[in-house]
Design a protein around this motif. Structure first.
Motif, PDB file in Angstrom:
ATOM      1  N   ALA A   1     143.141 139.003 140.557  1.00  0.00           N
ATOM      2  CA  ALA A   1     142.779 139.162 142.083  1.00  0.00           C
ATOM      3  C   ALA A   1     141.542 138.190 142.310  1.00  0.00           C
ATOM      4  CB  ALA A   1     142.126 140.632 142.188  1.00  0.00           C
ATOM      5  N   TYR A   2     140.788 138.075 141.499  1.00  0.00           N
ATOM      6  CA  TYR A   2     139.652 136.750 141.732  1.00  0.00           C
ATOM      7  C   TYR A   2     140.326 135.907 141.926  1.00  0.00           C
ATOM      8  CZ  TYR A   2     135.382 134.163 141.002  1.00  0.00           C
ATOM      9  OH  TYR A   2     134.317 133.177 141.221  1.00  0.00           O
ATOM     10  N   LEU A   3     141.225 135.277 141.249  1.00  0.00           N
ATOM     11  CA  LEU A   3     141.926 134.214 141.162  1.00  0.00           C
ATOM     12  C   LEU A   3     142.682 133.819 142.695  1.00  0.00           C
ATOM     13  CD1 LEU A   3     142.949 133.574 137.697  1.00  0.00           C
ATOM     14  CD2 LEU A   3     141.035 132.093 138.792  1.00  0.00           C
ATOM     15  N   ALA A   4     143.283 134.903 142.876  1.00  0.00           N
ATOM     16  CA  ALA A   4     143.990 134.981 144.199  1.00  0.00           C
ATOM     17  C   ALA A   4     143.013 134.794 145.410  1.00  0.00           C
ATOM     18  CB  ALA A   4     144.734 136.245 144.400  1.00  0.00           C
ATOM     19  N   GLU A   5     141.878 135.364 145.374  1.00  0.00           N
ATOM     20  CA  GLU A   5     140.783 135.352 146.405  1.00  0.00           C
ATOM     21  C   GLU A   5     140.290 133.636 146.402  1.00  0.00           C
ATOM     22  OE1 GLU A   5     139.249 136.928 148.693  1.00  0.00           O
ATOM     23  OE2 GLU A   5     141.025 138.340 148.499  1.00  0.00           O
ATOM     24  N   LYS A   6     140.211 133.244 145.306  1.00  0.00           N
ATOM     25  CA  LYS A   6     139.878 131.582 145.260  1.00  0.00           C
ATOM     26  C   LYS A   6     140.803 130.844 145.798  1.00  0.00           C
ATOM     27  CE  LYS A   6     136.983 129.799 143.048  1.00  0.00           C
ATOM     28  NZ  LYS A   6     135.741 129.385 143.712  1.00  0.00           N
ATOM     29  N   GLU A   7     142.262 131.212 145.584  1.00  0.00           N
ATOM     30  CA  GLU A   7     143.350 130.363 146.246  1.00  0.00           C
ATOM     31  C   GLU A   7     143.172 130.379 147.645  1.00  0.00           C
ATOM     32  OE1 GLU A   7     148.011 129.558 145.529  1.00  0.00           O
ATOM     33  OE2 GLU A   7     146.968 131.122 144.402  1.00  0.00           O
ATOM     34  N   LYS A   8     143.008 131.764 148.098  1.00  0.00           N
ATOM     35  CA  LYS A   8     142.714 132.265 149.575  1.00  0.00           C
ATOM     36  C   LYS A   8     141.753 131.331 150.363  1.00  0.00           C
ATOM     37  CE  LYS A   8     142.397 136.022 152.458  1.00  0.00           C
ATOM     38  NZ  LYS A   8     142.025 137.250 152.905  1.00  0.00           N
ATOM     39  N   TYR A   9     140.664 131.286 149.565  1.00  0.00           N
ATOM     40  CA  TYR A   9     139.323 130.566 150.080  1.00  0.00           C
ATOM     41  C   TYR A   9     139.843 128.974 150.330  1.00  0.00           C
ATOM     42  CZ  TYR A   9     135.140 127.893 149.560  1.00  0.00           C
ATOM     43  OH  TYR A   9     133.776 127.016 149.616  1.00  0.00           O
ATOM     44  N   TYR A  10     140.589 128.252 149.613  1.00  0.00           N
ATOM     45  CA  TYR A  10     141.020 126.923 149.891  1.00  0.00           C
ATOM     46  C   TYR A  10     142.016 127.046 150.960  1.00  0.00           C
ATOM     47  CZ  TYR A  10     138.247 125.724 145.493  1.00  0.00           C
ATOM     48  OH  TYR A  10     137.403 125.779 144.807  1.00  0.00           O
ATOM     49  N   GLN A  11     143.004 127.970 151.140  1.00  0.00           N
ATOM     50  CA  GLN A  11     143.746 128.106 152.288  1.00  0.00           C
ATOM     51  C   GLN A  11     143.220 128.094 153.609  1.00  0.00           C
ATOM     52  OE1 GLN A  11     146.330 131.310 150.650  1.00  0.00           O
ATOM     53  NE2 GLN A  11     147.425 129.910 149.349  1.00  0.00           N
ATOM     54  N   GLU A  12     142.059 129.180 153.450  1.00  0.00           N
ATOM     55  CA  GLU A  12     141.390 129.371 154.512  1.00  0.00           C
ATOM     56  C   GLU A  12     140.421 127.886 155.291  1.00  0.00           C
ATOM     57  OE1 GLU A  12     140.790 131.987 156.814  1.00  0.00           O
ATOM     58  OE2 GLU A  12     142.663 132.778 155.718  1.00  0.00           O
ATOM     59  N   MET A  13     140.262 127.187 154.176  1.00  0.00           N
ATOM     60  CA  MET A  13     139.347 125.905 154.293  1.00  0.00           C
ATOM     61  C   MET A  13     140.472 124.865 155.119  1.00  0.00           C
ATOM     62  SD  MET A  13     136.996 124.452 151.370  1.00  0.00           S
ATOM     63  CE  MET A  13     135.332 125.091 151.287  1.00  0.00           C
ATOM     64  N   GLU A  14     141.695 124.896 154.634  1.00  0.00           N
ATOM     65  CA  GLU A  14     142.520 124.263 155.151  1.00  0.00           C
ATOM     66  C   GLU A  14     142.864 124.330 156.520  1.00  0.00           C
ATOM     67  OE1 GLU A  14     145.224 120.705 155.309  1.00  0.00           O
ATOM     68  OE2 GLU A  14     143.959 121.482 153.699  1.00  0.00           O
ATOM     69  N   LYS A  15     142.904 125.528 156.841  1.00  0.00           N
ATOM     70  CA  LYS A  15     143.052 125.990 158.135  1.00  0.00           C
ATOM     71  C   LYS A  15     141.922 125.534 159.120  1.00  0.00           C
ATOM     72  CE  LYS A  15     145.939 130.411 157.259  1.00  0.00           C
ATOM     73  NZ  LYS A  15     145.797 131.609 156.930  1.00  0.00           N
ATOM     74  N   TYR A  16     140.812 125.921 158.831  1.00  0.00           N
ATOM     75  CA  TYR A  16     139.776 125.555 159.757  1.00  0.00           C
ATOM     76  C   TYR A  16     139.724 123.699 159.615  1.00  0.00           C
ATOM     77  CZ  TYR A  16     137.279 129.752 159.641  1.00  0.00           C
ATOM     78  OH  TYR A  16     137.073 131.393 159.739  1.00  0.00           O
ATOM     79  N   ILE A  17     140.031 122.907 158.669  1.00  0.00           N
ATOM     80  CA  ILE A  17     140.292 121.512 158.763  1.00  0.00           C
ATOM     81  C   ILE A  17     141.155 121.128 159.737  1.00  0.00           C
ATOM     82  CG2 ILE A  17     140.822 119.432 157.387  1.00  0.00           C
ATOM     83  CD1 ILE A  17     139.492 120.886 155.132  1.00  0.00           C
TER      84      ILE A  17
END
Length: 175
Positions: free
Chosen positions: A84-100
């Protein structure tokens, strides 16, 4: 007589190794291992900056996707973090990509990733406080709350879960 000596020796061996085995299965162990890894600049947990291809101050302009995958795999391979922690980290980078894509940049984290502080305590201080802290265990979850003398209003809280008889870091927060 030999049987009696053997039984006493066997009992003493079990008693002597019990604290070691209990410590190996302690929720504190993954946090201790994490901060031991953080002391090594070449450790995979210290490689997050390679996930960012282009930055401007605190703004992230471009991600390095292959390095994100490598970084997340390296975190997974430490055996310290829950799925679950690792999935949240992956989601963090996906969210960053959306903002970029949307805004041309994503705001970078302005604090240390594992202590959630701009001026975190030194790793040796975290380890010293961890040594004196008793985890609160409820079933297959545990919480470790670290309090620091030099930072009276700061608490560092690690949530852990037991997966396949191993304690894994599931979340980090601070107050």
């Amino acid at each position: 007589m030999k049987l009696q000596v053997f039984c006493i020796a066997f009992f003493l061996a079990l008693f002597a190794f019990h604290p070691l085995s209990a410590q190996q299965n302690s929720p504190s162990l993954p946090v201790k291992k994490l901060f031991t890894l953080l002391d090594n600049p070449n450790s995979p947990v210290n490689q997050e900056d390679q996930c960012f291809k282009e930055v401007d101050g605190m703004d992230i302009l471009k991600l390095n996707k292959p390095n994100i995958k490598t970084y997340l795999n390296n975190l997974r391979n430490t055996g310290l973090f829950s799925p679950a922690y690792l999935a949240e980290k992956e989601k963090y980078y996906q969210e960053m990509e959306k903002y970029i894509k949307k805004d041309g940049y994503a705001s970078g984290r302005d604090s240390d990733e594992y202590t959630l502080s701009q001026d975190p305590p030194e790793h040796k201080e975290v380890l010293a406080v961890l040594q004196k802290t008793t985890p609160v265990i409820i079933g297959n979850t545990a919480t470790i709350t670290l309090r620091f003398k030099n930072y009276p209003t700061y608490k560092l809280i690690y949530k852990l879960v037991k997966v396949n008889n191993d304690w894994l870091i599931d979340g980090i927060r601070s107050n």
